[in-house]
Design an enzyme around this catalytic site. Sequence first.
Site, PDB file in Angstrom:
ATOM      1  N   TYR A  49       0.850  -1.197   0.000  1.00 50.46           N
ATOM      2  CA  TYR A  49       0.000   0.000   0.000  1.00 50.46           C
ATOM      3  C   TYR A  49       0.889   1.251   0.000  1.00 50.46           C
ATOM      4  CZ  TYR A  49      -3.417   3.463   1.364  1.00 50.46           C
ATOM      5  OH  TYR A  49      -4.206   4.583   1.390  1.00 50.46           O
ATOM      6  N   ASP A  50       1.897   1.230   0.876  1.00 51.35           N
ATOM      7  CA  ASP A  50       2.772   2.397   0.996  1.00 51.35           C
ATOM      8  C   ASP A  50       3.475   2.709  -0.316  1.00 51.35           C
ATOM      9  OD1 ASP A  50       2.042   2.544   3.594  1.00 51.35           O
ATOM     10  OD2 ASP A  50       3.894   1.680   4.396  1.00 51.35           O
ATOM     11  N   SER A  56     -30.006  14.571  22.223  1.00 54.31           N
ATOM     12  CA  SER A  56     -29.548  13.403  22.966  1.00 54.31           C
ATOM     13  C   SER A  56     -30.591  12.293  22.834  1.00 54.31           C
ATOM     14  CB  SER A  56     -29.371  13.831  24.408  1.00 54.31           C
ATOM     15  OG  SER A  56     -28.601  12.875  25.052  1.00 54.31           O
ATOM     16  N   LEU A  57     -30.455  11.229  23.595  1.00 55.89           N
ATOM     17  CA  LEU A  57     -31.443  10.144  23.536  1.00 55.89           C
ATOM     18  C   LEU A  57     -32.049   9.936  24.917  1.00 55.89           C
ATOM     19  CD1 LEU A  57     -29.444   7.450  21.491  1.00 55.89           C
ATOM     20  CD2 LEU A  57     -31.478   8.666  20.712  1.00 55.89           C
ATOM     21  N   GLU A  89     -29.522  -1.208  17.073  1.00 60.25           N
ATOM     22  CA  GLU A  89     -28.091  -1.159  16.735  1.00 60.25           C
ATOM     23  C   GLU A  89     -27.294  -0.783  17.976  1.00 60.25           C
ATOM     24  OE1 GLU A  89     -29.336   1.863  14.075  1.00 60.25           O
ATOM     25  OE2 GLU A  89     -28.092   3.394  15.036  1.00 60.25           O
ATOM     26  N   LYS A 108     -24.996   1.108  20.706  1.00 64.49           N
ATOM     27  CA  LYS A 108     -24.794   2.498  21.118  1.00 64.49           C
ATOM     28  C   LYS A 108     -23.290   2.661  21.351  1.00 64.49           C
ATOM     29  CE  LYS A 108     -26.424   5.934  24.435  1.00 64.49           C
ATOM     30  NZ  LYS A 108     -25.122   6.500  24.697  1.00 64.49           N
ATOM     31  N   ASP A 159     -19.712   3.990  22.216  1.00 61.19           N
ATOM     32  CA  ASP A 159     -19.281   4.810  23.342  1.00 61.19           C
ATOM     33  C   ASP A 159     -18.032   5.599  22.962  1.00 61.19           C
ATOM     34  OD1 ASP A 159     -19.179   5.864  25.816  1.00 61.19           O
ATOM     35  OD2 ASP A 159     -18.477   4.063  26.836  1.00 61.19           O
ATOM     36  N   ARG A 202     -19.901  17.627  18.569  1.00 60.69           N
ATOM     37  CA  ARG A 202     -21.289  17.879  18.985  1.00 60.69           C
ATOM     38  C   ARG A 202     -21.428  19.259  19.636  1.00 60.69           C
ATOM     39  NH1 ARG A 202     -24.687  17.368  23.341  1.00 60.69           N
ATOM     40  NH2 ARG A 202     -26.753  16.557  22.818  1.00 60.69           N
ATOM     41  N   GLU A 253     -20.146   8.464  15.554  1.00 61.04           N
ATOM     42  CA  GLU A 253     -19.343   8.432  16.767  1.00 61.04           C
ATOM     43  C   GLU A 253     -17.912   8.069  16.392  1.00 61.04           C
ATOM     44  OE1 GLU A 253     -21.674   9.029  19.009  1.00 61.04           O
ATOM     45  OE2 GLU A 253     -20.695   8.725  20.933  1.00 61.04           O
ATOM     46  N   TYR A 264     -24.283   6.569  11.992  1.00 63.42           N
ATOM     47  CA  TYR A 264     -25.524   5.862  12.292  1.00 63.42           C
ATOM     48  C   TYR A 264     -26.799   6.686  12.106  1.00 63.42           C
ATOM     49  CZ  TYR A 264     -24.192   8.237  16.604  1.00 63.42           C
ATOM     50  OH  TYR A 264     -23.780   9.165  17.509  1.00 63.42           O
ATOM     51  N   LYS A 280     -34.652   2.319  17.263  1.00 60.43           N
ATOM     52  CA  LYS A 280     -35.224   3.417  16.474  1.00 60.43           C
ATOM     53  C   LYS A 280     -36.420   2.904  15.685  1.00 60.43           C
ATOM     54  CE  LYS A 280     -30.656   5.465  15.991  1.00 60.43           C
ATOM     55  NZ  LYS A 280     -29.463   5.657  15.171  1.00 60.43           N
ATOM     56  N   LYS A 287     -29.511   1.207  28.065  1.00 55.88           N
ATOM     57  CA  LYS A 287     -28.156   1.282  28.635  1.00 55.88           C
ATOM     58  C   LYS A 287     -27.783  -0.037  29.306  1.00 55.88           C
ATOM     59  CE  LYS A 287     -26.391   5.061  29.619  1.00 55.88           C
ATOM     60  NZ  LYS A 287     -25.324   5.902  29.071  1.00 55.88           N
ATOM     61  N   CYS A 327      14.337  -2.206  44.811  1.00 53.25           N
ATOM     62  CA  CYS A 327      13.565  -3.069  43.914  1.00 53.25           C
ATOM     63  C   CYS A 327      12.991  -4.262  44.694  1.00 53.25           C
ATOM     64  CB  CYS A 327      14.454  -3.566  42.771  1.00 53.25           C
ATOM     65  SG  CYS A 327      13.613  -4.771  41.732  1.00 53.25           S
ATOM     66  N   CYS A 371      14.997  -7.554  42.963  1.00 58.75           N
ATOM     67  CA  CYS A 371      16.450  -7.787  43.089  1.00 58.75           C
ATOM     68  C   CYS A 371      17.085  -6.978  44.219  1.00 58.75           C
ATOM     69  CB  CYS A 371      17.144  -7.489  41.770  1.00 58.75           C
ATOM     70  SG  CYS A 371      17.212  -5.724  41.408  1.00 58.75           S
ATOM     71  N   CYS A 407      14.105   0.358  38.396  1.00 57.35           N
ATOM     72  CA  CYS A 407      15.208  -0.484  38.832  1.00 57.35           C
ATOM     73  C   CYS A 407      16.158  -0.505  37.643  1.00 57.35           C
ATOM     74  CB  CYS A 407      14.690  -1.891  39.129  1.00 57.35           C
ATOM     75  SG  CYS A 407      16.006  -3.090  39.228  1.00 57.35           S
ATOM     76  N   CYS A 440      18.059  -7.731  36.483  1.00 55.44           N
ATOM     77  CA  CYS A 440      17.007  -7.992  37.475  1.00 55.44           C
ATOM     78  C   CYS A 440      16.068  -9.055  36.890  1.00 55.44           C
ATOM     79  CB  CYS A 440      16.263  -6.692  37.751  1.00 55.44           C
ATOM     80  SG  CYS A 440      14.751  -6.916  38.682  1.00 55.44           S
TER      81      CYS A 440
HETATM   82  S1  IVH Z   1     -28.966   8.255  17.296  1.00 52.17           S
HETATM   83  C1  IVH Z   1     -31.361  12.206  16.899  1.00 52.17           C
HETATM   84  N1  IVH Z   1     -27.557   6.061  17.318  1.00 52.17           N
HETATM   85  O1  IVH Z   1     -25.445   8.449  22.072  1.00 52.17           O
HETATM   86  C2  IVH Z   1     -30.744  11.005  17.491  1.00 52.17           C
HETATM   87  N2  IVH Z   1     -26.908   7.821  18.785  1.00 52.17           N
HETATM   88  O2  IVH Z   1     -26.580   9.239  24.633  1.00 52.17           O
HETATM   89  C3  IVH Z   1     -29.346  10.806  17.090  1.00 52.17           C
HETATM   90  N3  IVH Z   1     -24.867   7.351  20.075  1.00 52.17           N
HETATM   91  O3  IVH Z   1     -26.033  11.804  21.241  1.00 52.17           O
HETATM   92  C4  IVH Z   1     -28.652   9.816  17.902  1.00 52.17           C
HETATM   93  N4  IVH Z   1     -24.506   5.335  19.247  1.00 52.17           N
HETATM   94  O4  IVH Z   1     -23.855  10.635  20.357  1.00 52.17           O
HETATM   95  C5  IVH Z   1     -27.720   7.299  17.850  1.00 52.17           C
HETATM   96  N5  IVH Z   1     -26.360   4.077  17.184  1.00 52.17           N
HETATM   97  C6  IVH Z   1     -26.526   5.303  17.698  1.00 52.17           C
HETATM   98  C7  IVH Z   1     -25.640   5.813  18.670  1.00 52.17           C
HETATM   99  C8  IVH Z   1     -25.852   7.089  19.201  1.00 52.17           C
HETATM  100  C9  IVH Z   1     -24.058   6.257  20.080  1.00 52.17           C
HETATM  101  C10 IVH Z   1     -24.648   8.532  20.918  1.00 52.17           C
HETATM  102  C11 IVH Z   1     -24.995   9.837  20.276  1.00 52.17           C
HETATM  103  C12 IVH Z   1     -26.083  10.412  21.147  1.00 52.17           C
HETATM  104  C13 IVH Z   1     -25.774   9.753  22.461  1.00 52.17           C
HETATM  105  C14 IVH Z   1     -26.963   9.781  23.401  1.00 52.17           C
END
Ligand code: IVH
Length: 723
Positions: free
Chosen positions: A69-70, A115-116, A146, A148, A150, A169, A207, A259, A343, A367, A461, A464, A479, A484
């Site tokens: 590739y390089d 947020s959710l 799907e 979530k 982190d 965000r 994410e 996502y 969703k 969660k 140590c 030793c 050490c 050692c």
């Molecule tokens: S949907 C309008 N899908 O979790 C809704 N969020 O705690 C858009 N996150 O703010 C969010 N995986 O940053 C969605 N599969 C996923 C996710 C996801 C991680 C995050 C996202 C959100 C936060 C809420």
Amino acid sequence: MAILHFTVSKYAPRMNNLRYYTELTSSLSRLAAEGKVPFAEIDALRDVLRFHEHRYQILNDPLIADVEYDQLFKALEKLEKEHPESIRPDSPTQRVATGLSKDFPTVAHLVPMLSLENSYDADDLLDWDRKARELTGLSELAYCVEPKFDGASISLIYEGDLLTRGATRGDGVQGDDITVNIRQIRSVPLRASFSRYGINQIEIRGEVLINKSNFAKYNAQLAESNLPPMANPRNAAAGSLRMKDPKEVSKRNLEAFLYHVSYYTIVGEAITPGAAVGLPESTVHDAPHTHSGMLDMLWDLGFRSPKQERRVFNGIAEVIKYCHEFEENRDNLPYEIDGMVIKVDDLGLQDKMGMTTHHPRWAIAYKFKARQATSKLRKVEFQVGRTGSITPVAKIDPVPIGGVTVSSVSLFNEEVVRDKDLKIGDTVLVERAGDVIPYIVRSQPEVRTGEEEDIIFPTHCPVCSDALFKPEGEAVWRCININCPAQVVERIIHFVSKDAMDIRSLGEANVRRFYEAGWLKDVPGIYTLPFDQFSSLEGFGKKSITNLQSAIEASKTQPLHRLIFALGIRYVGETTAKTLAQTVDHILDFTEWRLEQLLTLEDVGPKVAGSIYQFFHNEDNLHMLRELEKLGLTLKRSQPENIPGGGSLKDQSFLFTGTLSRMTRSEAEALVEQQGGKILGSVSSKLNFLVVGEDAGSKLEKAKKITSIRILTEDAFLDMVSK
Ligand code: IVH
């Protein structure tokens, strides 16, 4: 929707057309090796590089070695330098960062990033499903489920198929424009053919993560440099996105999962001609009407969307089951997730359900159980690492966290102990995120009884008994006795480890066992193990002994960069080891190098150069290297001239044995044949190369008796075919 007519370019990406790409890759690689790729092939070269980026980053299934590739990448860089007018912003070279980014400007999201709502058990989900059915007036809903992820959330904008903006965000309404850093994430396509779906401008959410193994490597590097470790992959990802130097971002190996499509506009009949260049197919689709369809579209356009992980179910019962299954399996994933997201799949229904000011009504997070627990810190032990670093390790009352009992937690160094204000007898909050090693989040001074005791650092140590030493400006005590016993064992463990010489059957436990039995005293001792005495060992049958012997034998032909990494030179990670391996013909040439010469190497600063210089001016180390060479290890750069025909495999015969990890056997055989080599059916004196995978059997035994046969590891083979 109006049907759009596109002209398909000559080099239209055909991501699924393996044969097309394999052939194109090998003809371009040949030209690249000779430094003769004609300018007329520049688009083909870009296309091939994009294809291999996709195989590597998204499908996790690379078809060529990194070096190949390089080489292709360098050929493209050369052509673009000669013809700068041909450079486009989506060329694979355009990820390469130059200079430092100044402050990140604030930008408004096209749609606020909400947020959710959270749920924690089946009852919460049943309640939510009931409300969703009431809102829509339907008796059953189709849900897409799907992971979530982190990490750190991002928003991307593509216009006319090109990535034009990447943002954090922020407060949900405005974020930081981090486009320069987003361009360093190789799983984010710089161009994606949204126009195939009639989409002109689109905002997508996702994410950014750092996977568990890269996180562990990164923390190990921090520890080597005596810097405090990152608490968890989420913090590491978020921190990486806001770094000033995009080059540093590139080194973190971040990944992006996309996502959610929050906004898009449809093109009318008129389409800018430029947007048609390089379109995958002439087919045009409607933009999807379901969320799962959107995920599939993103995947098809080259994004790492959760297409493989997502499931669509009718009704909540199956959703709950899938969430539980995933929770049980979360530790087997290469990256961190903290729950699942459910969703409503139909985008029309999503519109109908709308949002509150805080979250959409059509989605909910489930969660997973917390991975934190409180325990009592009972004592602190001090461990000696491979470079002599002394690490304090807290022994706590055993406590189950996320299905594993935790009783030992690294405290990294004295500074961490002081910063966290830890005392023996303290109640401590412990977190364990997946495979990530557990760590103490904080102590709880508010519940102290007064009986707690200070943690006293040793002056000598623990193994030793030599006096410990703390270099100025460093946080770690060391050490400095190179003999050692603790350091010797750790050095051997590192030498045989997966990313080093990869002697799999000689893991940590066996190294300790053999060391204690007096059979293994140093690194060269690996190659003179007294196998005849092994039958007395419990759990060591004839097969395990043969496997171990074969693995040790095969390691002798590991490419030079692995050996250099295996030596455990301080600050020399895999990347620097590769640079060093490409620099000299024989590793001992470094004994002649001056410090200033080392400083001219890529990514080698004063600290690294100093460490390399010291290593190659230490008589014990040089003696060890000479020993290894006498024992048959390759200390030379893999020489293309060993292969007749200047790099092609013409007239050379190959045979594969054992399981290969980077490709299937038929792919490997195809590679040999493409380069003019032959595949033989059995071991005989006609055989030139035996390539050994995992669990190699009798073929290896037989080949070892014929001295003209060269035994290659899979990596050495890949190095060879890519030359
Ligand atoms: S949907 C309008 N899908 O979790 C809704 N969020 O705690 C858009 N996150 O703010 C969010 N995986 O940053 C969605 N599969 C996923 C996710 C996801 C991680 C995050 C996202 C959100 C936060 C809420």
